[in-house]
Structure formats: C-alpha cells, structure tokens
Design a protein around this motif. Structure first.
Motif, short mmCIF file in Angstrom:
data_model
loop_
_atom_site.label_atom_id
_atom_site.label_comp_id
_atom_site.label_asym_id
_atom_site.label_seq_id
_atom_site.Cartn_x
_atom_site.Cartn_y
_atom_site.Cartn_z
N GLU A 106 0.98 -1.24 -0.06
CA GLU A 106 -0.13 0.01 0.14
C GLU A 106 0.92 1.26 0.00
OE1 GLU A 106 -2.84 -0.01 3.06
OE2 GLU A 106 -3.86 -1.82 2.54
N ASN A 109 -10.60 -10.32 -5.15
CA ASN A 109 -9.25 -10.31 -4.56
C ASN A 109 -9.54 -10.82 -2.91
OD1 ASN A 109 -7.46 -8.90 -6.54
ND2 ASN A 109 -9.24 -7.78 -6.18
N THR A 110 -8.70 -11.48 -2.37
CA THR A 110 -8.79 -11.66 -0.90
C THR A 110 -7.89 -10.58 -0.37
OG1 THR A 110 -6.51 -12.87 -0.91
CG2 THR A 110 -8.48 -14.38 -1.39
N GLU A 111 -7.54 -10.70 0.96
CA GLU A 111 -6.96 -9.66 1.68
C GLU A 111 -5.55 -9.50 1.05
OE1 GLU A 111 -6.79 -9.73 5.77
OE2 GLU A 111 -9.19 -9.32 5.84
N LYS A 112 -4.82 -10.44 0.52
CA LYS A 112 -3.58 -10.60 0.12
C LYS A 112 -3.17 -10.73 -1.44
CE LYS A 112 -1.76 -12.36 4.62
NZ LYS A 112 -0.95 -13.06 5.42
N ARG A 146 -7.80 -13.37 -6.76
CA ARG A 146 -8.30 -14.70 -6.99
C ARG A 146 -8.16 -15.30 -8.60
NH1 ARG A 146 -12.52 -13.16 -3.54
NH2 ARG A 146 -12.54 -14.14 -1.42
#
Length: 221
Positions: free
Chosen positions: A12, A165-168, A171
């Motif tokens: 970020e 997306n996932t948190e990391k 997908r």
C-alpha cells in the motif's frame, strides 16, 4: 510524462524512487498515451550485465536480484545508473478509459507505449497450460535474467472483477513456482537459537555453499 515512481513497500505504501527510475534505460520518460496512467513492473539486472559489472567493480556483486533491489533503494542515482538495470512491465493499475478489455490487449497497449514486456502464452485448456509452464521452465537456464516460476492469469478483465481479491492476493492469478535449487554441503554443528518469545530453534552451521548467487552458511532445522 513520467512524474512518479515507487517501490512496492508493504503493498500500500512504498518509497519514492523517481530519480533512480529515471536512470533505468528501459523505463520510458515520456509515452504517446495522454492521461493518468499507473503501470506496474519489475526492475532487473541482467546476468550478462552483472558479469560485466563485476569485471571492473571494487566490490563484486553476488546476486543479480539483490543487486537490482539495492540499486533501486540506493539514495545515490549514480549508483543505480552504474548497474545498468532493465525493467519489464506486466500490469496496469490505474488508467483513464482503457482501450482494451483483456490481458493480451493490456500487454499490447504497454508495448505500443514503449514499455518492455515478457512474451505471453495464451492457452484454453489445462493440458495446454501444463505444456506452457513446462516450456517456460525449460527456458529457465538459457535466460539472461533470473526467474523462479510462472504466473497464471485469467485474461478477461471483466471476469477478473467478478472473481475479486482476497486480503492478500487476486483470485484471478496464481504463481507457479519451479522446483527450488538444491546443493550439497557439510553440516558442521547444530546450535540452539533463542527467539524473543523463548522458543528454541535448532540452527545448522554449514560449510558455505553458493546457491543461485547467494552464499548459504546457516539454515534452520
């Protein structure tokens, strides 16, 4: 016009590296496209460039990957320039009115605007996917830069949005890592390392061995 460059950081927030990026010969300082555009890529030091650099360097560099990372984060752009880095681009994060709807179109747009890209393999079956990944692995030893795997992505950008997306990680993409490089060395002794929580971890002291340009002397067991 190139107005900013940043390292990835924590995903970020990264470090501003515009003076360093300006020294990379394959990073265009101006492009035909007009509008807000943010591109994502990777800085590399070619293996042939590393070899040539080490022939005259006071302190030879061990590893092309670390040499590139160190040059990009160095506060002196002169050091970055001396390492003659390259860059490849693979993704557009932000763009006004994108003139494409899929990944091949995105890569073509990058190329048309002077950004170097890696060749794509477009496949439509699991079997063809396996063959494409195997073909990339077979080329690994002949490339002039280090790779450790291949990235498999869904091409259609609308489908990517639906997958989310996932948190990391997204997908719609997965990294396929090739087998790790291995070597044989001698175990000299085992010591115990005390962590900050009081956990004991056995640590192997090894006869130094070079793996992928990195000298390994210790390993956790």
């Amino acid at each position: 016009i190139l107005v900013q460059a940043a390292a990835r950081g924590n995903g970020e927030v990264g470090e501003g590296i515009l003076p360093q990026a300006r020294t990379i010969r394959t990073v265009p300082l101006a492009i035909p496209y007009k509008g807000l555009l943010e591109v994502q890529g990777e800085c590399i030091m070619r293996l042939s460039t590393l070899e040539a650099y080490n022939k005259t360097a006071d302190e030879p560099l061990k590893n092309a990957r670390n040499a590139a990372a160190g040059a990009i984060r160095n506060l002196d752009p002169g050091i970055t320039a001396a390492r003659k880095l390259d860059a490849f681009f693979y993704q557009i994060g932000t763009i006004e009115n994108p003139p494409y709807t899929d990944h091949p179109g995105m890569i073509a747009f990058l190329r048309d605007n002077g950004f170097p890209t890696i060749p794509l393999s477009i496949v439509s079956s699991a079997k063809a996917l396996e063959q494409a990944v195997d073909a990339i692995e077979e080329q690994r030893e002949t490339l002039d830069f280090l790779i450790d795997g291949a990235v498999i992505k869904v091409c259609d950008l609308h489908t990517r949005e639906l997958m989310g997306n996932t948190e990391k990680f997204p997908r719609w993409a997965v990294a396929y890592k090739f087998a790790a490089e291995e070597d044989i060395t001698t175990l000299l002794k085992v010591t115990w390392q005390l962590g900050r929580t009081g956990k004991l971890t056995p640590l192997a002291d090894l006869t130094p061995v070079d793996i992928g340009g990195v000298t390994v002397q210790h390993a956790t067991l």
